[in-house]
Design a protein around this motif. Structure first.
Motif, PDB file in Angstrom:
ATOM      1  N   THR A  93     -29.044 -11.253 -27.008  1.00 46.72           N
ATOM      2  CA  THR A  93     -28.452 -12.528 -26.616  1.00 46.72           C
ATOM      3  C   THR A  93     -28.315 -12.527 -25.095  1.00 46.72           C
ATOM      4  OG1 THR A  93     -27.265 -12.708 -28.704  1.00 46.72           O
ATOM      5  CG2 THR A  93     -26.402 -13.986 -26.855  1.00 46.72           C
ATOM      6  N   ASP A  95     -26.744 -13.927 -21.536  1.00 45.62           N
ATOM      7  CA  ASP A  95     -25.588 -14.562 -20.918  1.00 45.62           C
ATOM      8  C   ASP A  95     -26.043 -14.965 -19.525  1.00 45.62           C
ATOM      9  OD1 ASP A  95     -23.265 -15.326 -19.622  1.00 45.62           O
ATOM     10  OD2 ASP A  95     -22.066 -13.697 -20.490  1.00 45.62           O
ATOM     11  N   CYS A  99     -23.942 -19.983 -20.033  1.00 42.15           N
ATOM     12  CA  CYS A  99     -24.185 -20.170 -21.458  1.00 42.15           C
ATOM     13  C   CYS A  99     -24.665 -18.871 -22.093  1.00 42.15           C
ATOM     14  CB  CYS A  99     -25.201 -21.283 -21.710  1.00 42.15           C
ATOM     15  SG  CYS A  99     -26.861 -20.929 -21.106  1.00 42.15           S
ATOM     16  N   HIS A 100     -24.535 -18.836 -23.417  1.00 48.17           N
ATOM     17  CA  HIS A 100     -25.115 -17.764 -24.228  1.00 48.17           C
ATOM     18  C   HIS A 100     -26.281 -18.374 -24.992  1.00 48.17           C
ATOM     19  CE1 HIS A 100     -20.884 -15.992 -24.189  1.00 48.17           C
ATOM     20  NE2 HIS A 100     -21.631 -15.190 -23.451  1.00 48.17           N
ATOM     21  N   HIS A 115     -27.629 -21.780 -28.958  1.00 47.71           N
ATOM     22  CA  HIS A 115     -27.160 -22.011 -27.595  1.00 47.71           C
ATOM     23  C   HIS A 115     -25.712 -22.461 -27.578  1.00 47.71           C
ATOM     24  CE1 HIS A 115     -26.614 -24.481 -23.918  1.00 47.71           C
ATOM     25  NE2 HIS A 115     -27.328 -23.502 -23.373  1.00 47.71           N
ATOM     26  N   TYR A 118     -20.632 -22.301 -22.160  1.00 46.49           N
ATOM     27  CA  TYR A 118     -19.209 -21.999 -22.091  1.00 46.49           C
ATOM     28  C   TYR A 118     -18.591 -22.360 -20.744  1.00 46.49           C
ATOM     29  CZ  TYR A 118     -20.849 -17.678 -19.846  1.00 46.49           C
ATOM     30  OH  TYR A 118     -21.451 -16.769 -19.040  1.00 46.49           O
TER      31      TYR A 118
END
Length: 122
Positions: A93, A95, A99-100, A115, A118
């Protein structure tokens, strides 16, 4: 002056087996099926339309260069839930600092992404 293009009506996703795609998008990913169209599904306000290019004389090729970003509230939790359903992800994943995201594919090889943004855009 009003814009020429006002919205995105749907995203066409190529398949070699529309019934298999239906099961994947509805049963595995949990997209909402369209009651009036057997091969259309909804992610929020965006329609996914499954089509079989070979049925209209066109060659099949998966959409591999533009990842369809599917919004989730928690990428890690969504990834874990989909791995439990047999989905294999392409690497770790990411970062990005805002966003992730993590990449995977549907049964036809079409590129998809979980998606979650954050952090607001600056």
């Amino acid at each position: 002056m009003e814009p020429l293009i006002r919205s995105l009506d749907f995203v066409a996703v190529p398949s070699r087996d529309a019934a298999r795609s239906h099961a994947f998008y509805v049963d595995t990913l949990g997209l909402r099926p369209d009651p009036s169209a057997p091969f259309e599904f909804w992610a929020g306000d965006t329609c996914f339309a499954i089509w079989e290019p070979e049925s209209v004389g066109m060659p099949f090729a998966p959409q591999a260069a533009a990842h369809l970003a599917l919004h989730v509230d928690d990428v890690a939790a969504a990834r874990e839930a989909l791995e439990a359903k047999g989905i294999s992800f392409r690497g770790d994943t990411f970062d990005t600092g805002v966003c992730h995201m993590v990449l995977f594919a549907d049964p036809d090889g079409n590129s998809l992404m979980l998606h979650h943004r954050y952090s607001p855009r600056s």
